[in-house]
Design an enzyme around this catalytic site. Structure first.
Site, short mmCIF file in Angstrom:
data_model
loop_
_atom_site.label_atom_id
_atom_site.label_comp_id
_atom_site.label_asym_id
_atom_site.label_seq_id
_atom_site.Cartn_x
_atom_site.Cartn_y
_atom_site.Cartn_z
N HIS A 175 67.79 4.23 -39.91
CA HIS A 175 67.33 3.27 -38.90
C HIS A 175 66.69 3.98 -37.71
O HIS A 175 66.72 3.47 -36.59
CB HIS A 175 68.49 2.40 -38.37
CG HIS A 175 69.32 1.79 -39.45
ND1 HIS A 175 69.08 0.55 -39.98
CD2 HIS A 175 70.39 2.28 -40.13
CE1 HIS A 175 69.97 0.29 -40.92
NE2 HIS A 175 70.78 1.33 -41.04
N SER A 198 41.42 16.27 -27.16
CA SER A 198 40.88 15.00 -26.67
C SER A 198 39.63 15.31 -25.85
O SER A 198 39.55 16.34 -25.18
CB SER A 198 41.92 14.31 -25.80
OG SER A 198 41.28 13.46 -24.85
N LYS A 227 45.79 17.60 -24.54
CA LYS A 227 46.16 17.02 -25.82
C LYS A 227 45.97 17.97 -26.99
O LYS A 227 45.02 18.72 -27.06
CB LYS A 227 45.36 15.74 -26.08
CG LYS A 227 45.73 14.56 -25.22
CD LYS A 227 47.17 14.10 -25.34
CE LYS A 227 47.48 13.18 -26.46
NZ LYS A 227 46.72 12.04 -26.72
N GLU A 273 47.61 12.18 -39.35
CA GLU A 273 47.29 10.76 -39.18
C GLU A 273 46.31 10.30 -40.25
O GLU A 273 46.39 9.18 -40.76
CB GLU A 273 46.71 10.51 -37.78
CG GLU A 273 47.74 10.69 -36.68
CD GLU A 273 47.11 10.71 -35.30
OE1 GLU A 273 47.51 9.90 -34.46
OE2 GLU A 273 46.21 11.54 -35.06
#
Ligand code: ARG
Length: 469
Positions: A155, A276, A282, A289
Protein backbone atom coordinates in the site's frame (compact mmCIF):
# COMPACT_ATOMS: atom_id res chain seq x y z
CA UNK A 1 1.22 -5.63 -60.83
CA UNK A 2 -1.69 -7.61 -59.34
CA UNK A 3 -1.81 -11.26 -58.35
CA UNK A 4 -5.43 -11.29 -59.51
CA UNK A 5 -7.51 -9.40 -62.14
CA UNK A 6 -9.02 -11.84 -64.64
CA UNK A 7 -12.44 -11.49 -63.13
CA UNK A 8 -12.45 -7.68 -63.14
CA UNK A 9 -13.38 -5.28 -65.92
CA UNK A 10 -11.74 -2.27 -64.33
CA UNK A 11 -8.81 -1.93 -61.92
CA UNK A 12 -9.12 -0.76 -58.32
CA UNK A 13 -9.77 2.92 -57.70
CA UNK A 14 -6.79 4.97 -56.66
CA UNK A 15 -8.30 5.67 -53.26
CA UNK A 16 -9.03 1.99 -52.62
CA UNK A 17 -5.53 1.05 -53.70
CA UNK A 18 -3.99 3.56 -51.32
CA UNK A 19 -6.38 2.60 -48.55
CA UNK A 20 -5.84 -1.14 -48.74
CA UNK A 21 -2.15 -1.37 -49.55
CA UNK A 22 0.15 -2.70 -46.84
CA UNK A 23 3.55 -2.54 -48.51
CA UNK A 24 4.60 0.49 -46.47
CA UNK A 25 4.73 -1.64 -43.35
CA UNK A 26 4.74 -5.29 -44.42
CA UNK A 27 7.96 -4.73 -46.35
CA UNK A 28 9.61 -5.71 -43.07
CA UNK A 29 8.57 -9.26 -43.92
CA UNK A 30 10.55 -9.33 -47.17
CA UNK A 31 13.34 -11.62 -45.93
CA UNK A 32 10.81 -14.05 -44.50
CA UNK A 33 8.75 -13.91 -47.70
CA UNK A 34 11.78 -14.70 -49.85
CA UNK A 35 12.94 -17.49 -47.57
CA UNK A 36 9.46 -19.06 -47.52
CA UNK A 37 9.11 -18.72 -51.29
CA UNK A 38 12.45 -20.43 -51.89
CA UNK A 39 11.37 -23.33 -49.71
CA UNK A 40 8.07 -23.42 -51.60
CA UNK A 41 9.93 -23.58 -54.93
CA UNK A 42 11.84 -26.61 -53.62
CA UNK A 43 8.53 -28.16 -52.56
CA UNK A 44 7.12 -27.59 -56.06
CA UNK A 45 10.19 -29.34 -57.49
CA UNK A 46 9.62 -32.32 -55.19
CA UNK A 47 6.00 -32.39 -56.39
CA UNK A 48 7.28 -32.30 -59.98
CA UNK A 49 5.60 -29.00 -60.75
CA UNK A 50 8.95 -27.28 -61.30
CA UNK A 51 11.97 -28.86 -62.96
CA UNK A 52 15.32 -28.70 -61.18
CA UNK A 53 16.43 -25.94 -63.58
CA UNK A 54 13.29 -23.91 -63.02
CA UNK A 55 13.64 -24.26 -59.26
CA UNK A 56 17.32 -23.22 -59.45
CA UNK A 57 16.41 -20.21 -61.58
CA UNK A 58 13.72 -19.13 -59.13
CA UNK A 59 15.84 -19.66 -56.03
CA UNK A 60 18.70 -17.64 -57.53
CA UNK A 61 16.36 -14.84 -58.55
CA UNK A 62 15.01 -14.74 -54.96
CA UNK A 63 18.57 -14.51 -53.63
CA UNK A 64 19.15 -11.52 -55.91
CA UNK A 65 15.90 -9.90 -54.77
CA UNK A 66 16.95 -10.26 -51.12
CA UNK A 67 20.32 -8.70 -51.90
CA UNK A 68 18.76 -5.86 -53.91
CA UNK A 69 16.30 -5.11 -51.11
CA UNK A 70 19.21 -4.11 -48.89
CA UNK A 71 20.13 -1.30 -51.29
CA UNK A 72 18.61 2.16 -50.97
CA UNK A 73 15.78 2.95 -53.34
CA UNK A 74 14.58 -0.65 -53.67
CA UNK A 75 11.04 0.17 -52.53
CA UNK A 76 10.88 3.59 -54.15
CA UNK A 77 7.91 4.06 -56.47
CA UNK A 78 6.58 0.54 -55.75
CA UNK A 79 2.79 0.59 -55.53
CA UNK A 80 2.26 -3.13 -55.12
CA UNK A 81 -0.59 -4.20 -52.86
CA UNK A 82 1.70 -5.89 -50.35
CA UNK A 83 5.18 -7.35 -49.92
CA UNK A 84 4.13 -10.71 -51.39
CA UNK A 85 2.98 -8.99 -54.59
CA UNK A 86 6.15 -6.92 -54.82
CA UNK A 87 8.35 -10.01 -54.42
CA UNK A 88 6.48 -11.85 -57.19
CA UNK A 89 6.68 -8.80 -59.49
CA UNK A 90 10.45 -8.67 -58.94
CA UNK A 91 10.65 -12.41 -59.57
CA UNK A 92 8.85 -11.97 -62.88
CA UNK A 93 11.20 -9.17 -63.86
CA UNK A 94 14.19 -11.38 -63.13
CA UNK A 95 13.11 -14.90 -64.02
CA UNK A 96 10.38 -14.28 -66.62
CA UNK A 97 7.62 -16.77 -67.42
CA UNK A 98 8.71 -19.43 -64.91
CA UNK A 99 7.67 -17.05 -62.14
CA UNK A 100 4.04 -17.72 -63.07
CA UNK A 101 4.34 -21.16 -61.48
CA UNK A 102 5.45 -20.07 -58.02
CA UNK A 103 1.88 -19.56 -56.80
CA UNK A 104 0.79 -23.08 -57.79
CA UNK A 105 -1.67 -24.06 -55.10
CA UNK A 106 -0.39 -21.32 -52.82
CA UNK A 107 -2.47 -18.53 -51.34
CA UNK A 108 -1.35 -15.31 -49.76
CA UNK A 109 -3.45 -16.29 -46.77
CA UNK A 110 -1.05 -19.09 -45.86
CA UNK A 111 1.92 -17.08 -47.10
CA UNK A 112 1.21 -14.20 -44.75
CA UNK A 113 0.84 -16.67 -41.90
CA UNK A 114 4.15 -18.28 -42.83
CA UNK A 115 6.00 -14.98 -43.16
CA UNK A 116 4.69 -13.65 -39.87
CA UNK A 117 5.61 -16.90 -38.11
CA UNK A 118 9.13 -16.86 -39.53
CA UNK A 119 9.59 -13.23 -38.60
CA UNK A 120 8.20 -13.66 -35.08
CA UNK A 121 10.41 -16.66 -34.42
CA UNK A 122 13.49 -14.52 -35.01
CA UNK A 123 12.10 -11.67 -32.94
CA UNK A 124 11.34 -14.01 -30.00
CA UNK A 125 14.96 -15.19 -30.04
CA UNK A 126 16.24 -11.63 -30.10
CA UNK A 127 13.97 -10.48 -27.27
CA UNK A 128 14.85 -13.52 -25.16
CA UNK A 129 18.52 -12.66 -25.54
CA UNK A 130 17.82 -9.05 -24.49
CA UNK A 131 15.87 -10.31 -21.48
CA UNK A 132 18.80 -12.48 -20.44
CA UNK A 133 21.11 -9.45 -20.68
CA UNK A 134 18.73 -7.40 -18.58
CA UNK A 135 18.28 -10.10 -15.94
CA UNK A 136 22.03 -10.36 -15.72
CA UNK A 137 22.26 -6.60 -15.08
CA UNK A 138 19.72 -6.97 -12.25
CA UNK A 139 21.87 -9.69 -10.66
CA UNK A 140 24.96 -7.45 -11.01
CA UNK A 141 23.12 -4.70 -9.17
CA UNK A 142 22.10 -7.11 -6.40
CA UNK A 143 25.59 -8.57 -6.03
CA UNK A 144 27.05 -5.07 -5.76
CA UNK A 145 25.16 -4.44 -2.48
CA UNK A 146 24.51 -7.93 -1.08
CA UNK A 147 23.84 -6.76 2.50
CA UNK A 148 21.93 -3.55 1.86
CA UNK A 149 18.59 -3.37 3.66
CA UNK A 150 15.54 -1.56 2.31
CA UNK A 151 12.02 -1.27 3.62
CA UNK A 152 9.64 -3.33 1.52
CA UNK A 153 6.25 -1.69 0.87
CA UNK A 154 2.62 -2.67 0.72
CA UNK A 155 0.00 0.00 0.00
CA UNK A 156 3.04 2.26 -0.50
CA UNK A 157 3.55 2.15 3.29
CA UNK A 158 6.70 0.74 4.89
CA UNK A 159 5.95 -2.91 5.64
CA UNK A 160 8.92 -5.15 6.43
CA UNK A 161 12.66 -4.91 5.89
CA UNK A 162 14.12 -6.91 3.00
CA UNK A 163 17.53 -7.22 1.43
CA UNK A 164 18.16 -5.05 -1.64
CA UNK A 165 19.07 -8.14 -3.71
CA UNK A 166 15.83 -9.80 -2.56
CA UNK A 167 13.91 -6.83 -3.97
CA UNK A 168 15.79 -7.08 -7.28
CA UNK A 169 15.32 -10.84 -7.42
CA UNK A 170 11.56 -10.26 -7.32
CA UNK A 171 11.85 -8.45 -10.66
CA UNK A 172 14.24 -11.14 -11.85
CA UNK A 173 11.45 -13.71 -11.38
CA UNK A 174 9.01 -11.57 -13.37
CA UNK A 175 11.42 -11.23 -16.27
CA UNK A 176 12.23 -14.92 -16.07
CA UNK A 177 8.53 -15.67 -16.57
CA UNK A 178 8.50 -13.22 -19.49
CA UNK A 179 11.42 -15.14 -20.94
CA UNK A 180 9.36 -18.32 -20.63
CA UNK A 181 6.36 -16.60 -22.19
CA UNK A 182 8.43 -15.67 -25.23
CA UNK A 183 9.54 -19.30 -25.35
CA UNK A 184 5.88 -20.29 -25.50
CA UNK A 185 5.10 -17.60 -28.10
CA UNK A 186 7.96 -18.96 -30.20
CA UNK A 187 6.60 -22.50 -30.01
CA UNK A 188 3.13 -21.27 -30.95
CA UNK A 189 4.56 -19.57 -34.04
CA UNK A 190 6.82 -22.48 -34.87
CA UNK A 191 4.32 -24.51 -36.96
CA UNK A 192 4.50 -24.59 -40.75
CA UNK A 193 1.27 -23.49 -42.49
CA UNK A 194 2.13 -23.91 -46.22
CA UNK A 195 0.01 -26.50 -48.01
CA UNK A 196 -3.16 -25.05 -46.50
CA UNK A 197 -4.09 -23.20 -49.69
CA UNK A 198 -6.55 -20.33 -49.32
CA UNK A 199 -8.56 -22.25 -46.70
CA UNK A 200 -9.29 -25.78 -47.94
CA UNK A 201 -5.83 -27.33 -48.31
CA UNK A 202 -3.63 -27.35 -51.38
CA UNK A 203 -4.80 -29.32 -54.40
CA UNK A 204 -1.23 -30.37 -55.11
CA UNK A 205 0.63 -33.19 -53.53
CA UNK A 206 3.08 -31.17 -51.45
CA UNK A 207 5.24 -32.83 -48.81
CA UNK A 208 4.41 -30.49 -45.96
CA UNK A 209 6.80 -32.10 -43.48
CA UNK A 210 9.64 -31.62 -45.95
CA UNK A 211 8.81 -27.89 -46.17
CA UNK A 212 8.72 -27.75 -42.37
CA UNK A 213 12.18 -29.34 -42.17
CA UNK A 214 13.49 -27.04 -44.88
CA UNK A 215 12.39 -23.98 -42.87
CA UNK A 216 13.37 -25.43 -39.51
CA UNK A 217 9.80 -25.62 -38.17
CA UNK A 218 8.98 -27.98 -35.34
CA UNK A 219 5.85 -29.39 -37.01
CA UNK A 220 3.09 -28.59 -39.48
CA UNK A 221 -0.27 -26.95 -38.70
CA UNK A 222 -3.17 -29.38 -38.42
CA UNK A 223 -6.11 -27.65 -40.13
CA UNK A 224 -6.14 -25.51 -43.28
CA UNK A 225 -9.11 -23.37 -42.20
CA UNK A 226 -7.45 -22.69 -38.86
CA UNK A 227 -4.36 -21.43 -40.70
CA UNK A 228 -6.32 -18.81 -42.61
CA UNK A 229 -8.35 -17.76 -39.58
CA UNK A 230 -5.78 -17.87 -36.79
CA UNK A 231 -3.72 -15.08 -35.28
CA UNK A 232 -3.41 -16.63 -31.81
CA UNK A 233 0.33 -16.96 -32.29
CA UNK A 234 0.57 -13.20 -32.84
CA UNK A 235 -1.59 -12.58 -29.75
CA UNK A 236 0.62 -14.89 -27.68
CA UNK A 237 3.57 -12.79 -28.72
CA UNK A 238 1.77 -9.53 -27.94
CA UNK A 239 0.72 -10.84 -24.53
CA UNK A 240 4.33 -11.74 -23.72
CA UNK A 241 5.40 -8.29 -24.93
CA UNK A 242 2.71 -6.64 -22.80
CA UNK A 243 3.62 -8.42 -19.56
CA UNK A 244 7.29 -7.65 -20.13
CA UNK A 245 6.46 -3.98 -20.63
CA UNK A 246 4.22 -4.03 -17.59
CA UNK A 247 7.12 -5.34 -15.49
CA UNK A 248 9.53 -2.80 -16.97
CA UNK A 249 7.01 -0.07 -16.27
CA UNK A 250 6.62 -1.05 -12.61
CA UNK A 251 10.38 -1.18 -12.17
CA UNK A 252 10.66 2.23 -13.85
CA UNK A 253 8.07 3.62 -11.44
CA UNK A 254 9.98 2.23 -8.43
CA UNK A 255 13.23 3.74 -9.57
CA UNK A 256 11.66 7.09 -10.40
CA UNK A 257 10.52 7.18 -6.77
CA UNK A 258 13.71 5.75 -5.29
CA UNK A 259 15.88 8.28 -7.15
CA UNK A 260 13.74 11.24 -6.02
CA UNK A 261 14.96 13.71 -3.36
CA UNK A 262 12.24 12.34 -1.09
CA UNK A 263 13.70 8.81 -1.11
CA UNK A 264 17.28 9.47 -2.15
CA UNK A 265 18.03 5.73 -2.23
CA UNK A 266 19.55 5.53 -5.70
CA UNK A 267 21.38 7.83 -8.07
CA UNK A 268 20.83 7.48 -11.83
CA UNK A 269 23.70 8.17 -14.21
CA UNK A 270 23.92 11.55 -15.93
CA UNK A 271 23.80 9.72 -19.25
CA UNK A 272 20.24 8.48 -18.74
CA UNK A 273 18.71 11.59 -17.19
CA UNK A 274 17.96 15.04 -18.54
CA UNK A 275 17.88 18.60 -17.27
CA UNK A 276 15.22 21.27 -17.40
CA UNK A 277 15.29 24.20 -19.80
CA UNK A 278 14.23 26.48 -16.97
CA UNK A 279 15.13 24.94 -13.61
CA UNK A 280 18.89 24.58 -13.38
CA UNK A 281 18.88 22.11 -10.47
CA UNK A 282 16.76 19.45 -12.20
CA UNK A 283 17.98 15.96 -13.06
CA UNK A 284 14.95 14.20 -14.46
CA UNK A 285 14.50 10.42 -14.91
CA UNK A 286 13.15 10.76 -18.48
CA UNK A 287 14.53 7.38 -19.59
CA UNK A 288 12.44 5.62 -16.93
CA UNK A 289 9.40 7.79 -17.57
CA UNK A 290 9.53 6.91 -21.26
CA UNK A 291 9.77 3.20 -20.46
CA UNK A 292 6.69 3.62 -18.25
CA UNK A 293 4.97 5.62 -20.99
CA UNK A 294 5.74 3.24 -23.84
CA UNK A 295 4.16 0.41 -21.88
CA UNK A 296 0.80 1.90 -22.86
CA UNK A 297 1.62 1.61 -26.55
CA UNK A 298 2.51 -2.07 -26.30
CA UNK A 299 -0.58 -2.97 -24.28
CA UNK A 300 -2.48 -0.90 -26.84
CA UNK A 301 -1.03 -3.05 -29.63
CA UNK A 302 -2.18 -6.20 -27.82
CA UNK A 303 -5.67 -4.76 -27.33
CA UNK A 304 -5.79 -3.59 -30.89
CA UNK A 305 -5.28 -7.08 -32.34
CA UNK A 306 -7.58 -8.72 -29.79
CA UNK A 307 -10.33 -6.34 -30.84
CA UNK A 308 -9.58 -6.78 -34.54
CA UNK A 309 -9.91 -10.56 -34.25
CA UNK A 310 -13.00 -10.58 -32.04
CA UNK A 311 -16.08 -11.64 -33.98
CA UNK A 312 -14.37 -12.26 -37.34
CA UNK A 313 -16.18 -15.03 -39.21
CA UNK A 314 -14.22 -18.02 -40.47
CA UNK A 315 -11.72 -17.89 -42.15
CA UNK A 316 -9.48 -15.13 -43.56
CA UNK A 317 -10.84 -11.59 -43.61
CA UNK A 318 -8.92 -8.58 -44.80
CA UNK A 319 -9.24 -7.11 -41.28
CA UNK A 320 -6.42 -9.46 -40.40
CA UNK A 321 -3.97 -7.38 -42.36
CA UNK A 322 -4.23 -5.02 -39.39
CA UNK A 323 -2.16 -7.50 -37.36
CA UNK A 324 1.18 -6.31 -38.62
CA UNK A 325 1.47 -2.76 -37.38
CA UNK A 326 0.69 -3.75 -33.78
CA UNK A 327 3.29 -6.52 -34.02
CA UNK A 328 5.93 -4.18 -35.38
CA UNK A 329 5.01 -1.44 -32.95
CA UNK A 330 5.15 -3.76 -29.93
CA UNK A 331 8.45 -5.22 -31.07
CA UNK A 332 10.11 -1.86 -31.66
CA UNK A 333 8.94 -0.38 -28.38
CA UNK A 334 9.86 -3.44 -26.36
CA UNK A 335 13.31 -3.80 -27.90
CA UNK A 336 13.97 -0.10 -27.30
CA UNK A 337 12.77 -0.31 -23.70
CA UNK A 338 14.81 -3.41 -22.88
CA UNK A 339 17.95 -1.78 -24.27
CA UNK A 340 17.20 1.40 -22.32
CA UNK A 341 16.45 -0.49 -19.11
CA UNK A 342 19.78 -2.34 -19.37
CA UNK A 343 21.59 0.95 -19.79
CA UNK A 344 19.79 2.60 -16.86
CA UNK A 345 20.34 -0.39 -14.53
CA UNK A 346 24.05 -0.27 -15.37
CA UNK A 347 24.24 3.29 -13.99
CA UNK A 348 22.30 2.80 -10.74
CA UNK A 349 24.28 3.61 -7.60
CA UNK A 350 22.65 2.67 -4.31
CA UNK A 351 23.11 4.89 -1.28
CA UNK A 352 22.54 2.10 1.30
CA UNK A 353 22.30 4.41 4.31
CA UNK A 354 19.11 6.11 3.09
CA UNK A 355 16.87 3.04 2.85
CA UNK A 356 18.38 1.72 6.08
CA UNK A 357 17.45 4.97 7.83
CA UNK A 358 13.94 4.70 6.40
CA UNK A 359 13.69 1.16 7.70
CA UNK A 360 14.93 2.24 11.14
CA UNK A 361 12.46 5.10 11.41
CA UNK A 362 9.43 3.18 10.26
CA UNK A 363 8.03 0.35 12.33
CA UNK A 364 9.12 -2.26 9.75
CA UNK A 365 10.35 -4.38 12.68
CA UNK A 366 6.86 -4.71 14.18
CA UNK A 367 6.18 -8.08 12.53
CA UNK A 368 9.59 -9.35 13.68
CA UNK A 369 8.65 -8.46 17.25
CA UNK A 370 5.22 -10.07 17.08
CA UNK A 371 6.65 -13.24 15.56
CA UNK A 372 9.37 -13.39 18.23
CA UNK A 373 6.68 -13.17 20.92
CA UNK A 374 4.76 -15.96 19.19
CA UNK A 375 7.90 -18.09 19.02
CA UNK A 376 8.20 -17.47 22.79
CA UNK A 377 4.77 -18.99 23.36
CA UNK A 378 2.36 -16.00 23.23
CA UNK A 379 -0.51 -16.75 20.79
CA UNK A 380 0.07 -14.67 17.65
CA UNK A 381 -3.15 -12.69 17.92
CA UNK A 382 -2.17 -11.46 21.38
CA UNK A 383 1.41 -10.85 20.29
CA UNK A 384 0.09 -8.74 17.40
CA UNK A 385 -2.00 -6.69 19.83
CA UNK A 386 0.89 -6.13 22.26
CA UNK A 387 3.21 -4.88 19.52
CA UNK A 388 0.40 -2.77 18.09
CA UNK A 389 0.11 -1.06 21.49
CA UNK A 390 3.86 -0.53 21.58
CA UNK A 391 3.71 1.13 18.15
CA UNK A 392 0.74 3.29 19.15
CA UNK A 393 2.49 4.44 22.29
CA UNK A 394 5.65 5.22 20.30
CA UNK A 395 3.78 7.11 17.58
CA UNK A 396 2.00 9.17 20.22
CA UNK A 397 5.26 9.94 22.00
CA UNK A 398 7.14 10.54 18.72
CA UNK A 399 9.52 7.74 19.62
CA UNK A 400 11.55 5.74 17.02
CA UNK A 401 12.00 1.98 17.53
CA UNK A 402 15.66 2.57 18.30
CA UNK A 403 14.73 4.67 21.32
CA UNK A 404 13.52 1.56 23.12
CA UNK A 405 15.83 -0.86 24.92
CA UNK A 406 15.47 -4.05 26.96
CA UNK A 407 14.78 -2.17 30.20
CA UNK A 408 12.13 0.18 28.81
CA UNK A 409 10.47 -2.69 26.94
CA UNK A 410 10.32 -4.75 30.11
CA UNK A 411 8.72 -1.80 31.86
CA UNK A 412 6.12 -1.44 29.03
CA UNK A 413 4.06 -4.53 29.90
CA UNK A 414 4.39 -7.54 32.25
CA UNK A 415 4.17 -9.87 29.20
CA UNK A 416 7.65 -8.64 28.22
CA UNK A 417 9.67 -10.75 30.65
CA UNK A 418 13.41 -9.98 30.95
CA UNK A 419 14.25 -12.76 28.51
CA UNK A 420 11.63 -11.65 25.97
CA UNK A 421 12.60 -7.98 26.34
CA UNK A 422 16.22 -8.92 25.51
CA UNK A 423 15.11 -10.70 22.35
CA UNK A 424 12.84 -7.83 21.31
CA UNK A 425 15.52 -5.20 21.91
CA UNK A 426 17.83 -6.98 19.49
CA UNK A 427 15.06 -7.12 16.87
CA UNK A 428 14.68 -3.33 16.89
CA UNK A 429 17.51 -3.35 14.35
CA UNK A 430 15.85 -4.01 10.97
CA UNK A 431 18.83 -6.12 9.89
CA UNK A 432 18.11 -8.69 12.61
CA UNK A 433 14.58 -9.88 11.91
CA UNK A 434 15.31 -11.03 8.37
CA UNK A 435 17.67 -13.65 9.79
CA UNK A 436 14.57 -15.52 10.93
CA UNK A 437 13.32 -15.62 7.30
CA UNK A 438 15.63 -18.26 5.90
CA UNK A 439 12.62 -20.04 4.49
CA UNK A 440 12.82 -20.85 0.74
CA UNK A 441 11.65 -17.75 -1.12
CA UNK A 442 12.19 -15.48 1.90
CA UNK A 443 14.60 -12.61 2.50
CA UNK A 444 16.93 -14.56 4.86
CA UNK A 445 20.49 -13.44 4.06
CA UNK A 446 21.87 -16.97 3.55
CA UNK A 447 18.98 -17.86 1.29
CA UNK A 448 19.27 -14.64 -0.74
CA UNK A 449 22.98 -15.16 -1.31
CA UNK A 450 22.34 -18.71 -2.50
CA UNK A 451 19.51 -17.50 -4.76
CA UNK A 452 21.74 -14.89 -6.38
CA UNK A 453 24.14 -17.72 -7.21
CA UNK A 454 21.54 -20.17 -8.45
CA UNK A 455 19.79 -17.53 -10.59
CA UNK A 456 23.16 -16.63 -12.11
CA UNK A 457 23.66 -20.27 -13.05
CA UNK A 458 20.13 -20.46 -14.46
CA UNK A 459 20.88 -17.46 -16.64
CA UNK A 460 23.89 -19.20 -18.14
CA UNK A 461 21.59 -22.06 -19.20
CA UNK A 462 19.02 -19.61 -20.60
CA UNK A 463 21.76 -17.92 -22.60
CA UNK A 464 22.81 -21.27 -24.05
CA UNK A 465 19.21 -22.08 -24.90
CA UNK A 466 18.76 -18.76 -26.70
CA UNK A 467 21.99 -19.06 -28.66
CA UNK A 468 21.15 -22.64 -29.69
CA UNK A 469 18.09 -21.36 -31.59
N1 ARG B 1 -1.79 -8.47 -47.27
C1 ARG B 1 -2.68 -9.42 -46.70
C2 ARG B 1 -2.49 -9.52 -45.20
O1 ARG B 1 -1.56 -9.00 -44.71
C3 ARG B 1 -2.41 -10.80 -47.24
C4 ARG B 1 -3.04 -10.99 -48.53
C5 ARG B 1 -4.25 -11.78 -48.50
N2 ARG B 1 -5.21 -10.93 -49.07
C6 ARG B 1 -6.37 -11.36 -49.50
N3 ARG B 1 -7.14 -10.46 -49.97
N4 ARG B 1 -6.69 -12.62 -49.42
O2 ARG B 1 -3.28 -10.08 -44.51
Amino acid sequence: MKLWGGRFETGPSEIFERFSGSLDFDKRLLDADVRGSQAFARALERAQILTAEERAQIVTAFDEIREASRLPGFFEGANDEDVHTLVIRKLKEKAGAVADKIHTGRSRNEQVSLDTRLWLRGVCDYIRALLVDFMSTLLDLGEKYPDAVVPGYTHMRRAQAVLWPHYLLAYFEMFLRDHQRFGYARRAANLMPLGSGALAGSGFNLDRMAIARDLDFEDITANSMDVSADRDFALDFLYAASTTMLHLSRLAEDWILYSSDEFHWIELGDGVTSGSSLMPQKKNPDSLELIRGKCGRVIGAFNSLMITMKGLPMTYNRDMQEDKEPLFEATDQLVGCLEMACEVAGTVVLNPQAPLNDAEEGWVVATDLAEALARGGIPFHQAHKLVGKLVLESVKAGKDPQEWDAASLQAFTPEFTPGIAQTLAKLLDPREGMKSREIPGGTGPVHVRATLKSRRALLATARLEVSAK
